[in-house]
Design a protein around this motif. Structure first.
Motif, PDB file in Angstrom:
ATOM      1  N   ASN A 197     -12.567   3.016  -7.328  1.00  0.00           N
ATOM      2  CA  ASN A 197     -13.332   2.006  -6.801  1.00  0.00           C
ATOM      3  C   ASN A 197     -13.336   1.572  -5.354  1.00  0.00           C
ATOM      4  O   ASN A 197     -13.890   0.557  -5.010  1.00  0.00           O
ATOM      5  N   ARG A 198     -12.499   2.498  -4.727  1.00  0.00           N
ATOM      6  CA  ARG A 198     -12.463   2.126  -3.189  1.00  0.00           C
ATOM      7  C   ARG A 198     -11.783   0.695  -3.074  1.00  0.00           C
ATOM      8  O   ARG A 198     -12.163  -0.204  -2.210  1.00  0.00           O
ATOM      9  N   GLU A 199     -10.864   0.335  -3.776  1.00  0.00           N
ATOM     10  CA  GLU A 199     -10.119  -0.866  -3.518  1.00  0.00           C
ATOM     11  C   GLU A 199      -8.552  -0.550  -3.644  1.00  0.00           C
ATOM     12  O   GLU A 199      -8.088   0.140  -4.509  1.00  0.00           O
ATOM     13  N   LEU A 200      -8.016  -1.025  -2.564  1.00  0.00           N
ATOM     14  CA  LEU A 200      -6.741  -0.764  -2.628  1.00  0.00           C
ATOM     15  C   LEU A 200      -5.924  -2.006  -3.107  1.00  0.00           C
ATOM     16  O   LEU A 200      -5.903  -3.380  -2.784  1.00  0.00           O
ATOM     17  N   LEU A 201      -5.313  -1.859  -4.339  1.00  0.00           N
ATOM     18  CA  LEU A 201      -4.577  -2.669  -5.122  1.00  0.00           C
ATOM     19  C   LEU A 201      -3.139  -2.525  -5.018  1.00  0.00           C
ATOM     20  O   LEU A 201      -2.350  -1.301  -4.956  1.00  0.00           O
ATOM     21  N   MET A 202      -2.458  -3.719  -4.826  1.00  0.00           N
ATOM     22  CA  MET A 202      -0.772  -3.696  -4.766  1.00  0.00           C
ATOM     23  C   MET A 202      -0.267  -4.758  -5.558  1.00  0.00           C
ATOM     24  O   MET A 202      -1.073  -5.990  -6.071  1.00  0.00           O
ATOM     25  N   ASN A 203       0.709  -4.543  -6.165  1.00  0.00           N
ATOM     26  CA  ASN A 203       1.172  -5.602  -7.269  1.00  0.00           C
ATOM     27  C   ASN A 203       1.699  -6.826  -6.646  1.00  0.00           C
ATOM     28  O   ASN A 203       2.135  -6.842  -5.621  1.00  0.00           O
ATOM     29  N   ARG A 204       1.371  -7.895  -7.506  1.00  0.00           N
ATOM     30  CA  ARG A 204       1.699  -9.142  -6.778  1.00  0.00           C
ATOM     31  C   ARG A 204       2.016  -9.970  -7.980  1.00  0.00           C
ATOM     32  O   ARG A 204       1.795 -10.015  -9.030  1.00  0.00           O
ATOM     33  N   CYS A 205       3.034 -10.760  -7.832  1.00  0.00           N
ATOM     34  CA  CYS A 205       3.666 -11.811  -8.857  1.00  0.00           C
ATOM     35  C   CYS A 205       2.911 -12.978  -8.914  1.00  0.00           C
ATOM     36  O   CYS A 205       2.711 -13.829  -8.071  1.00  0.00           O
ATOM     37  N   ALA A 206       2.399 -13.300 -10.189  1.00  0.00           N
ATOM     38  CA  ALA A 206       1.949 -14.425 -10.292  1.00  0.00           C
ATOM     39  C   ALA A 206       2.833 -15.656 -10.414  1.00  0.00           C
ATOM     40  O   ALA A 206       2.394 -17.011 -10.362  1.00  0.00           O
ATOM     41  N   GLU A 207       4.112 -15.413 -10.459  1.00  0.00           N
ATOM     42  CA  GLU A 207       5.274 -16.657 -10.526  1.00  0.00           C
ATOM     43  C   GLU A 207       5.212 -16.983  -9.143  1.00  0.00           C
ATOM     44  O   GLU A 207       5.367 -18.135  -8.756  1.00  0.00           O
ATOM     45  N   CYS A 208       5.756 -16.212  -8.247  1.00  0.00           N
ATOM     46  CA  CYS A 208       6.129 -16.325  -6.820  1.00  0.00           C
ATOM     47  C   CYS A 208       5.122 -16.145  -5.920  1.00  0.00           C
ATOM     48  O   CYS A 208       5.442 -16.626  -4.597  1.00  0.00           O
ATOM     49  N   GLY A 209       4.520 -15.395  -6.306  1.00  0.00           N
ATOM     50  CA  GLY A 209       3.219 -15.018  -5.252  1.00  0.00           C
ATOM     51  C   GLY A 209       3.585 -13.877  -4.288  1.00  0.00           C
ATOM     52  O   GLY A 209       2.751 -13.263  -3.478  1.00  0.00           O
ATOM     53  N   ARG A 210       4.929 -13.205  -4.618  1.00  0.00           N
ATOM     54  CA  ARG A 210       5.217 -12.224  -3.758  1.00  0.00           C
ATOM     55  C   ARG A 210       4.664 -10.892  -3.987  1.00  0.00           C
ATOM     56  O   ARG A 210       4.301 -10.687  -5.284  1.00  0.00           O
ATOM     57  N   TRP A 211       4.135 -10.019  -2.952  1.00  0.00           N
ATOM     58  CA  TRP A 211       3.763  -8.663  -3.325  1.00  0.00           C
ATOM     59  C   TRP A 211       4.868  -7.716  -3.244  1.00  0.00           C
ATOM     60  O   TRP A 211       5.688  -8.045  -2.626  1.00  0.00           O
ATOM     61  N   HIS A 212       4.503  -6.511  -4.024  1.00  0.00           N
ATOM     62  CA  HIS A 212       5.603  -5.518  -3.729  1.00  0.00           C
ATOM     63  C   HIS A 212       4.977  -4.226  -4.099  1.00  0.00           C
ATOM     64  O   HIS A 212       3.872  -4.017  -4.736  1.00  0.00           O
ATOM     65  N   ALA A 213       5.623  -3.384  -3.354  1.00  0.00           N
ATOM     66  CA  ALA A 213       5.199  -1.955  -3.423  1.00  0.00           C
ATOM     67  C   ALA A 213       6.556  -1.015  -3.202  1.00  0.00           C
ATOM     68  O   ALA A 213       7.406  -1.277  -2.448  1.00  0.00           O
ATOM     69  N   PRO A 214       6.797  -0.006  -4.043  1.00  0.00           N
ATOM     70  CA  PRO A 214       5.901   0.662  -4.926  1.00  0.00           C
ATOM     71  C   PRO A 214       5.801  -0.273  -6.220  1.00  0.00           C
ATOM     72  O   PRO A 214       6.693  -1.315  -6.543  1.00  0.00           O
ATOM     73  N   ALA A 215       4.710  -0.044  -7.161  1.00  0.00           N
ATOM     74  CA  ALA A 215       4.643  -1.136  -8.201  1.00  0.00           C
ATOM     75  C   ALA A 215       5.891  -0.984  -9.156  1.00  0.00           C
ATOM     76  O   ALA A 215       6.463   0.210  -9.496  1.00  0.00           O
ATOM     77  N   LYS A 216       6.145  -2.085  -9.652  1.00  0.00           N
ATOM     78  CA  LYS A 216       7.366  -2.162 -10.989  1.00  0.00           C
ATOM     79  C   LYS A 216       6.810  -3.246 -11.789  1.00  0.00           C
ATOM     80  O   LYS A 216       5.867  -3.927 -11.611  1.00  0.00           O
TER      81      LYS A 216
ATOM     82  N   ARG B 245      -7.163  -1.125  10.097  1.00  0.00           N
ATOM     83  CA  ARG B 245      -7.900  -1.437   8.855  1.00  0.00           C
ATOM     84  C   ARG B 245      -8.072  -0.194   8.100  1.00  0.00           C
ATOM     85  O   ARG B 245      -8.237   0.914   8.429  1.00  0.00           O
ATOM     86  N   LEU B 246      -8.252  -0.715   6.806  1.00  0.00           N
ATOM     87  CA  LEU B 246      -8.499   0.174   5.548  1.00  0.00           C
ATOM     88  C   LEU B 246      -9.749   0.928   5.651  1.00  0.00           C
ATOM     89  O   LEU B 246     -10.747   0.217   5.926  1.00  0.00           O
ATOM     90  N   ASP B 247      -9.888   2.260   5.508  1.00  0.00           N
ATOM     91  CA  ASP B 247     -11.150   3.003   5.289  1.00  0.00           C
ATOM     92  C   ASP B 247     -10.945   3.894   4.234  1.00  0.00           C
ATOM     93  O   ASP B 247      -9.543   3.873   3.654  1.00  0.00           O
ATOM     94  N   TRP B 248     -11.933   4.638   3.845  1.00  0.00           N
ATOM     95  CA  TRP B 248     -11.863   5.532   2.699  1.00  0.00           C
ATOM     96  C   TRP B 248     -12.325   6.848   2.912  1.00  0.00           C
ATOM     97  O   TRP B 248     -13.477   6.744   3.564  1.00  0.00           O
ATOM     98  N   ILE B 249     -11.709   7.820   2.533  1.00  0.00           N
ATOM     99  CA  ILE B 249     -12.526   9.221   2.718  1.00  0.00           C
ATOM    100  C   ILE B 249     -12.152   9.716   1.383  1.00  0.00           C
ATOM    101  O   ILE B 249     -11.530   9.456   0.421  1.00  0.00           O
ATOM    102  N   ASP B 250     -12.991  10.854   1.193  1.00  0.00           N
ATOM    103  CA  ASP B 250     -13.222  11.742  -0.040  1.00  0.00           C
ATOM    104  C   ASP B 250     -12.086  12.801   0.248  1.00  0.00           C
ATOM    105  O   ASP B 250     -12.199  13.504   1.032  1.00  0.00           O
TER     106      ASP B 250
END
Ligand SMILES: [Zn+2]
Length: 149
Positions: A32-51, A128-133
């Motif tokens: 969907n051309r959306e860059l998603l990264m994992n984020r914690c709902a408790e502490c608000g921290r982002w992390h990558a790679p996804a765990k 900035r983020l861009d998308w290619i096929d």
């Protein structure tokens, strides 16, 4: 309309990518051309790679959330040779960059830079983020900010 695909379809769309239960949402986002990264709902921290749990507070309330796609180049390397891949021609050294995303210090995403001379790709450059096929699927890449895309 957002694309939603089964796990099997997702694996088929990204041959060779290490899709797991933990990062499937990230790859669905790419469709969907959306860059998603994992984020914690408790502490608000982002992390990558996804765990499956937050590495900061050990909460399991983590989910894939969209990032703005703004960041700065943290590291850049230029491949003179590399694995054969569609759309990559190593006669011009191929840039690989780790981008530190604006959301959080240390939150980085590795991809390439498009539409720029290699001489202009340097550490600290805003992107900035861009998308290619690539191979038929949307692929997140970066463009230098301030340059036309
Ligand atoms: Zn947490």
């Amino acid at each position: 309309m957002p694309v939603d695909v089964s796990d099997d379809e997702l694996v088929q769309r990204f041959p060779g990518e290490p899709i797991t239960h933990d990062n499937a949402a990230h790859y669905r986002g790419r469709l969907n051309r959306e860059l998603l990264m994992n984020r914690c709902a408790e502490c608000g921290r982002w992390h990558a790679p996804a765990k499956p749990i937050c590495p900061d507070c050990w909460s399991s309330r983590v989910s894939a959330q969209p990032v703005s796609g703004d960041g700065v180049i943290f590291m850049a390397i230029f491949l003179h040779r590399g694995p054969a891949a569609p759309g990559i021609d190593y006669r011009v050294p191929y840039p690989v960059v780790a981008v530190e995303l604006a959301e959080q210090e240390g939150l980085r995403f590795t991809s390439t830079v498009v539409g720029a001379d290699n001489d202009d790709i340097h550490i600290g450059a805003p992107v900035r983020l861009d998308w290619i096929d690539r191979a038929g699927v949307p692929t997140p890449v970066f463009a230098l900010r301030g340059s036309p895309s």
